[in-house]
Structures are given as structure tokens and as C-alpha cells.
Design an enzyme around this catalytic site. Structure first.
Site, PDB file in Angstrom:
ATOM      1  CB  ILE A 155      -0.950  -0.003   1.207  1.00  0.00           C
ATOM      2  CG1 ILE A 155      -1.932  -1.169   1.095  1.00  0.00           C
ATOM      3  CG2 ILE A 155      -1.716   1.317   1.289  1.00  0.00           C
ATOM      4  CD1 ILE A 155      -2.807  -1.354   2.325  1.00  0.00           C
ATOM      5  CG  ASP A 174       9.599  -0.439   5.763  1.00  0.00           C
ATOM      6  OD1 ASP A 174      10.231  -1.338   6.360  1.00  0.00           O
ATOM      7  OD2 ASP A 174       8.455  -0.604   5.304  1.00  0.00           O
ATOM      8  CB  CYS A 203       3.699   0.804   9.417  1.00  0.00           C
ATOM      9  SG  CYS A 203       3.121   1.828  10.781  1.00  0.00           S
ATOM     10  N   PRO A 204       1.961  -1.817   9.592  1.00  0.00           N
ATOM     11  CG  PRO A 204       3.139  -3.799   9.919  1.00  0.00           C
ATOM     12  CD  PRO A 204       3.192  -2.512   9.149  1.00  0.00           C
ATOM     13  CB  THR A 230      -5.437   4.775   5.128  1.00  0.00           C
ATOM     14  OG1 THR A 230      -4.105   4.685   4.599  1.00  0.00           O
ATOM     15  CG2 THR A 230      -6.064   6.102   4.720  1.00  0.00           C
ATOM     16  NE  ARG A 232      -5.639  -3.370  11.170  1.00  0.00           N
ATOM     17  CZ  ARG A 232      -6.010  -3.492   9.901  1.00  0.00           C
ATOM     18  NH1 ARG A 232      -6.210  -2.393   9.173  1.00  0.00           N
ATOM     19  NH2 ARG A 232      -6.180  -4.681   9.357  1.00  0.00           N
ATOM     20  CD  GLU A 261     -11.431   0.640  13.004  1.00  0.00           C
ATOM     21  OE1 GLU A 261     -11.799  -0.251  12.220  1.00  0.00           O
ATOM     22  OE2 GLU A 261     -10.628   1.538  12.686  1.00  0.00           O
ATOM     23  CG  HIS A 293     -11.520   0.174   8.510  1.00  0.00           C
ATOM     24  ND1 HIS A 293     -10.822  -0.116   9.658  1.00  0.00           N
ATOM     25  CD2 HIS A 293     -10.862  -0.472   7.512  1.00  0.00           C
ATOM     26  CE1 HIS A 293      -9.806  -0.906   9.374  1.00  0.00           C
ATOM     27  NE2 HIS A 293      -9.804  -1.131   8.077  1.00  0.00           N
TER      28      HIS A 293
END
Length: 326
Positions: A155, A174, A203-204, A230, A232, A261, A293
Site C-alpha cells: 500500500i 521503513d 505500517c502494520p 489509513t 490501523r 473503532e 474504515h
């Protein structure tokens, strides 16, 4: 394979039923979210399918294993909601959708940038009320600005490609970059957040990234910076973001995700009292844009999610090798 699909929405039924014509699984659609109390709804099934706000902690997984369920499939890329060690101990196989139209989320991030910048949402409402004034709608040229990415997964790379087309300077942080295009310049985290005009999170969520964007991060950012998330919700400390908005450090905030959320998103609460004071405070700022979301929500992405999830179920049933297994 009979699978209980938790947190079902109408679009889940449509996409899964359409794609399942080629797979032939027995689909049980359930509106409640998965947790330890609702796990019993999957009784009689061989597998469960979960989404971003379902809970697959150790207690829930034990309840599922007691029902004889040995397969859990996620219809999303992130897997922070699953206790993977508990799943391994209970011999529950876990699969995810490692990639589904990264362009969908990347394009939504860009849409949030342009909306916040050029204030098209406010202009739309003004025109509908007969107000054709341009006062307080001033934006800025994105061309020539410095855009910083936190995370260079699929992404993030798709987003960077779009930003390059706008004529921006693209920088990224990163910790484990791979195959970085020449138009992206890598930087350390502190340098990136202190020099970027626009910062986008891709990022996760894990133990290293939870609340990584906090008051210390905001203190290092430029005054008036734009921040987009966009990814988490818990990557961003919402309380610290509110304080940064109040003192003008954050000039723009766009969030498609929110730490709490699970109690709000994917529901119609228009006739309800919202008790979450944090989200209400965020909604009160004129320079904050919130979507629920929605980034993944394209026809192409929904189709890919259904296809990959159902293929994961087929591979689990046959014991076939699958790169999406965690």
C-alpha cells in the site's frame, strides 16, 4: 467446508456469495463480531472468517477449538487481532489476505489529502446552501511538497507512486525496506517526521508501532503538518493528536481508522447517542476528516478479498501449501 463469517455486512454477503459459486463452501453469515461470548455461534462449522474488529484472543480461540474448529481465516491483511501463539498451541491454522488491491487504500489516502487540502467537502455543502463564497477555502499546491511515508509495504508503494505523479518529493521510513524505487528516498523516523509537509501512515500494528505517532512525534513535526492514517487506529495516539490539533501543530488530520473503532465503525449510529468523547472531540475540529474504515471499499478489493479468503479455505481443507498462512 462450512465456515461462520462474523461481522457480516450486506456487501460481504454479496461478494462472498458471488465468488463462492466457483468454490462451493457452505457459508454461514453472522452479523455479531467474534469474541469469547459469540464464538458459540460457530457451532457446527469447520472454520471461522473474521474481519478487522473481531477478537481472536486466547479465550476466544479456546472456545472455537472446543467446538472443533481448526481453521481461522481473516478477510483482511492485518492480523493484530489474533493471538498467533495461542492459535499455534491450539493447532488452529490461521490464514490472511496478504494483498488485496493496495491501490484501493492508497487512492483513499490521496482522496483524504485532497479533500482536507482543497476543502471540497466544505465547498460541496456551501454550494448546496447557495453559498458561492471562496472565503476560508484556500488550499496549497501539493506539487513540490515533501511527502513522508511511514511504511513501505504494497500500500505504501502504491501511495508513493501516486504522490510521485503529483510532483512531490517522496520520502519514506521503513525498518526493513525491500525493492525501493529510485524516486523514494529513505530516511530515519525522526528526520522524516520533522521535515515532511504531509505524513501518511502505511505500517502494520504491532508492539513496535502501537502509539508510535505520539506527543513526542508531534513536537518534532512542522507546524501545520498534514497527517493521514489509513492503516490501523492504534498507531496514532488519539489523545496526543487532539492536543496537537488544539495547539496548531497538526494543521490537518485525516483518519480512516480509529483505536476504538470496534464500537463505532460499520454501524449506523445516526439515531444513537455516541458515548465516545474522543471521537466526538475529533469530529468537532474543522480541519479533521474522518471516514469509517472505507479505504478498502472498492468492488475490485471486495472481489479479491472474497477470492483469496475462499481459496485459503480450500487450501486448508485439502492441506495444500499456502503462502497466506501465518
Amino acid at each position: 467446508m462450512k465456515v461462520a463469517i462474523f461481522s457480516t455486512q450486506s456487501y460481504d454477503r454479496e461478494s462472498f456469495n458471488r465468488v463462492n459459486a466457483d468454490f462451493g463452501h457452505d457459508l454461514l453469515f453472522l452479523e455479531p463480531a467474534l469474541n469469547a461470548a459469540t464464538a458459540i455461534l460457530a457451532d457446527g462449522c469447520n472454520a471461522v472468517c473474521v474481519f478487522v474488529n473481531d477478537v481472536a484472543d486466547a479465550e476466544t480461540l479456546k472456545a472455537l477449538r472446543h467446538l472443533g474448529i481448526s481453521t481461522l481465516v481473516l478477510r483482511c491483511a492485518g492480523f493484530n487481532q489474533v493471538d498467533l501463539q495461542a492459535a499455534k498451541d491450539l493447532h488452529i491454522s490461521v490464514f490472511r489476505v496478504s494483498s488485496y488491491s493496495p491501490e484501493a487504500v492508497a487512492e483513499h489516502a490521496v482522496a483524504m489529502i485532497m479533500t482536507l487540502n482543497r476543502k471540497t467537502h466544505k465547498a460541496y455543502n456551501r454550494i448546496r446552501e447557495g453559498n458561492f463564497s471562496l472565503e476560508r477555502l484556500t488550499g496549497f499546491n501539493l506539487h513540490g511538497k515533501k511527502v513522508g511515508l511511514i511504511g513501505l509495504g504494497q500500500i505504501g508503494l502504491a501511495f508513493a507512486k501516486i504522490m510521485q505523479g503529483f510532483g512531490t518529493a517522496v520520502f519514506a521510513y521503513d525498518p526493513m525496506p525491500k525493492d525501493v524505487p529510485s524516486y523514494i528516498q529513505l530516511q530515519d523516523y525522526d528526520t522524516l517526521i520533522s521535515t515532511a509537509d504531509v505524513i501518511s501512515i502505511h505500517c502494520p500494528l504491532n508492539e513496535h508501532t502501537k502509539h508510535m505517532v505520539n506527543h513526542q512525534s508531534f513536537d518534532k513535526m512542522k507546524d501545520g503538518v498534514m497527517l493521514i492514517n489509513t492503516s490501523r487506529g492504534a498507531i496514532l495516539d488519539s489523545n496526543d493528536a487532539i492536543e496537537a490539533l488544539k495547539r496548531g501543530k497538526l494543521g490537518y488530520l485525516g483518519i480512516d481508522v480509529y483505536e476504538q473503532e470496534d464500537k463505532l465503525f460499520f454501524r449506523d449510529l445516526s439515531e444513537s447517542l455516541i458515548a465516545d468523547e474522543q471521537i466526538l472531540r475529533l469530529m468537532s475540529f474543522p480541519n479533521v476528516l474522518i471516514t469509517a474504515h472505507q479505504g478498502f471499499f472498492t468492488t475490485e478489493a471486495l472481489t479479491e478479498i472474497a477470492e483469496t479468503t475462499l481459496q485459503n479455505l480450500t487450501d486448508a481443507e485439502k492441506g495444500s501449501l499456502n503462502q497466506n498462512q501465518l
